[in-house]
Design a protein around this motif. Structure first.
Motif, mmCIF file in Angstrom:
data_model
loop_
_atom_site.group_PDB
_atom_site.id
_atom_site.type_symbol
_atom_site.label_atom_id
_atom_site.label_comp_id
_atom_site.label_asym_id
_atom_site.label_seq_id
_atom_site.Cartn_x
_atom_site.Cartn_y
_atom_site.Cartn_z
ATOM 1 N N LEU A 75 -27.471 30.998 -9.059
ATOM 2 C CA LEU A 75 -27.567 30.259 -10.316
ATOM 3 C C LEU A 75 -26.521 29.161 -10.254
ATOM 4 C CD1 LEU A 75 -28.800 29.958 -13.153
ATOM 5 C CD2 LEU A 75 -26.953 31.444 -13.988
ATOM 6 N N GLN A 76 -26.951 27.885 -10.253
ATOM 7 C CA GLN A 76 -26.009 26.800 -10.000
ATOM 8 C C GLN A 76 -26.304 25.571 -10.850
ATOM 9 O OE1 GLN A 76 -26.692 26.003 -5.815
ATOM 10 N NE2 GLN A 76 -28.392 24.622 -6.237
ATOM 11 N N TYR A 77 -25.248 24.810 -11.063
ATOM 12 C CA TYR A 77 -25.347 23.477 -11.660
ATOM 13 C C TYR A 77 -25.329 22.464 -10.523
ATOM 14 C CZ TYR A 77 -23.369 19.044 -13.134
ATOM 15 O OH TYR A 77 -23.122 17.698 -13.288
ATOM 16 N N THR A 78 -26.176 21.440 -10.590
ATOM 17 C CA THR A 78 -26.184 20.390 -9.570
ATOM 18 C C THR A 78 -26.180 19.015 -10.223
ATOM 19 O OG1 THR A 78 -27.365 21.774 -7.963
ATOM 20 C CG2 THR A 78 -27.418 19.403 -7.592
ATOM 21 N N LEU A 79 -25.348 18.150 -9.676
ATOM 22 C CA LEU A 79 -25.297 16.742 -10.067
ATOM 23 C C LEU A 79 -26.038 15.930 -9.016
ATOM 24 C CD1 LEU A 79 -24.128 14.231 -11.596
ATOM 25 C CD2 LEU A 79 -22.154 14.405 -10.052
ATOM 26 N N TYR A 80 -27.074 15.198 -9.441
ATOM 27 C CA TYR A 80 -27.793 14.261 -8.586
ATOM 28 C C TYR A 80 -27.430 12.837 -9.012
ATOM 29 C CZ TYR A 80 -30.896 18.204 -7.462
ATOM 30 O OH TYR A 80 -31.417 19.408 -7.053
ATOM 31 N N GLN A 81 -27.258 11.959 -8.029
ATOM 32 C CA GLN A 81 -26.989 10.563 -8.340
ATOM 33 C C GLN A 81 -27.685 9.650 -7.328
ATOM 34 O OE1 GLN A 81 -22.851 9.653 -10.168
ATOM 35 N NE2 GLN A 81 -22.446 10.931 -8.396
ATOM 36 N N ALA A 82 -28.027 8.463 -7.786
ATOM 37 C CA ALA A 82 -28.496 7.391 -6.910
ATOM 38 C C ALA A 82 -27.934 6.091 -7.475
ATOM 39 C CB ALA A 82 -30.013 7.352 -6.862
ATOM 40 N N LYS A 83 -27.621 5.144 -6.579
ATOM 41 C CA LYS A 83 -26.927 3.938 -7.020
ATOM 42 C C LYS A 83 -27.416 2.733 -6.242
ATOM 43 C CE LYS A 83 -22.461 4.244 -7.745
ATOM 44 N NZ LYS A 83 -20.992 4.302 -7.519
ATOM 45 N N GLY A 84 -27.354 1.559 -6.875
ATOM 46 C CA GLY A 84 -27.701 0.311 -6.211
ATOM 47 C C GLY A 84 -26.946 -0.846 -6.827
ATOM 48 N N TYR A 85 -27.101 -2.016 -6.234
ATOM 49 C CA TYR A 85 -26.398 -3.214 -6.705
ATOM 50 C C TYR A 85 -27.360 -4.394 -6.754
ATOM 51 C CZ TYR A 85 -22.140 -0.624 -5.683
ATOM 52 O OH TYR A 85 -21.156 0.332 -5.652
ATOM 53 N N LEU A 86 -27.207 -5.219 -7.769
ATOM 54 C CA LEU A 86 -27.881 -6.505 -7.853
ATOM 55 C C LEU A 86 -26.875 -7.575 -7.439
ATOM 56 C CD1 LEU A 86 -30.271 -8.308 -8.753
ATOM 57 C CD2 LEU A 86 -29.244 -8.317 -11.034
ATOM 58 N N VAL A 87 -27.217 -8.363 -6.436
ATOM 59 C CA VAL A 87 -26.319 -9.402 -5.929
ATOM 60 C C VAL A 87 -26.834 -10.756 -6.376
ATOM 61 C CG1 VAL A 87 -25.278 -10.425 -3.874
ATOM 62 C CG2 VAL A 87 -25.817 -7.977 -3.909
ATOM 63 N N LEU A 88 -26.001 -11.493 -7.082
ATOM 64 C CA LEU A 88 -26.358 -12.838 -7.542
ATOM 65 C C LEU A 88 -25.469 -13.865 -6.856
ATOM 66 C CD1 LEU A 88 -26.847 -12.322 -11.380
ATOM 67 C CD2 LEU A 88 -28.588 -12.407 -9.597
ATOM 68 N N LYS A 89 -26.080 -14.856 -6.250
ATOM 69 C CA LYS A 89 -25.335 -15.929 -5.599
ATOM 70 C C LYS A 89 -24.703 -16.821 -6.667
ATOM 71 C CE LYS A 89 -26.657 -14.841 -1.383
ATOM 72 N NZ LYS A 89 -25.719 -14.367 -0.364
ATOM 73 N N THR A 90 -23.388 -16.887 -6.662
ATOM 74 C CA THR A 90 -22.693 -17.665 -7.697
ATOM 75 C C THR A 90 -21.834 -18.787 -7.136
ATOM 76 O OG1 THR A 90 -20.873 -16.066 -7.667
ATOM 77 C CG2 THR A 90 -22.625 -15.718 -9.285
#
Length: 197
Positions: A75-90
């Motif tokens: 019996l367990q707790y689990t943290l799931y994550q996914a991540k990304g970035y938006l890159v803007l040319k400035t």
């Protein structure tokens, strides 16, 4: 609770040894097939999600039929994550980065069959769970998706006994159900874990 006590007494009556302990794991997770998050601030730009940090912690039970085979519910707790970035040319020398991602909290019940040879073991079985809470974020903006409560999929792993009461292993879980409606995200995780009985 009464059913669990009856199961333990039944196991004891037929000579199955029982062990109880704790397990924790660290690794990576993502949401397979997740739709790209549309940028709220920059119109049609979309952010793709990639694997990120994952963690699990909970209780582990082992019902040992013999030295080769055991049934291991957890019996367990689990943290799931996914991540990304938006890159803007400035400019010529720098770009602006805008972070986005998904965080999912789940309560899970893996029921694994474990086969041991000496100190090594392999394990596999179904895992059912409940998705407790999820959020999408982009910069400082948050959204709460319509979460599907039920989670289900197979888990497989392998490892070694580094002491009689300590197991070190790797495990993967592959969710077959979407975590939220209209998101197409199927949670998966791969972790290194330690169980102490």
């Amino acid at each position: 609770m009464r059913k669990a006590i009856i199961a333990l007494l039944f196991a004891a009556s037929i000579g199955i040894a029982q062990d109880f302990g704790i397990r924790s794991g660290l690794g990576a997770s993502a949401l397979r097939g997740h739709k790209a998050i549309q940028s709220l601030a920059f119109g049609p730009n979309a952010i793709r999600l990639y694997p990120n940090f994952s963690a699990s912690a909970g209780l582990v039970f082992a019902f040992e039929a013999n030295e080769f085979f055991s049934i291991v519910p957890e019996l367990q707790y689990t943290l799931y994550q996914a991540k990304g970035y938006l890159v803007l040319k400035t400019g010529m020398d720098s770009d602006d980065l805008y972070e986005a991602g998904v965080i999912l909290h789940s309560l899970e019940l893996p029921i694994l069959m474990r086969f041991s040879i000496g100190r090594a073991y392999v394990e596999a079985g179904p895992q059912v769970g409940a998705n407790l809470y999820a959020k999408l974020y982009q910069g400082n903006e948050l959204k709460k998706p319509d979460v599907n409560i039920l989670a289900f999929g197979p888990s497989v792993g392998t490892g070694i006994k580094i002491r009689n009461n300590i197991l070190l292993g790797v495990r993967g879980h592959f969710g077959l159900l979407e975590y939220a409606k209209k998101m197409n995200g199927h949670p998966w995780t791969a972790q290194i874990g330690v169980s102490v009985f």
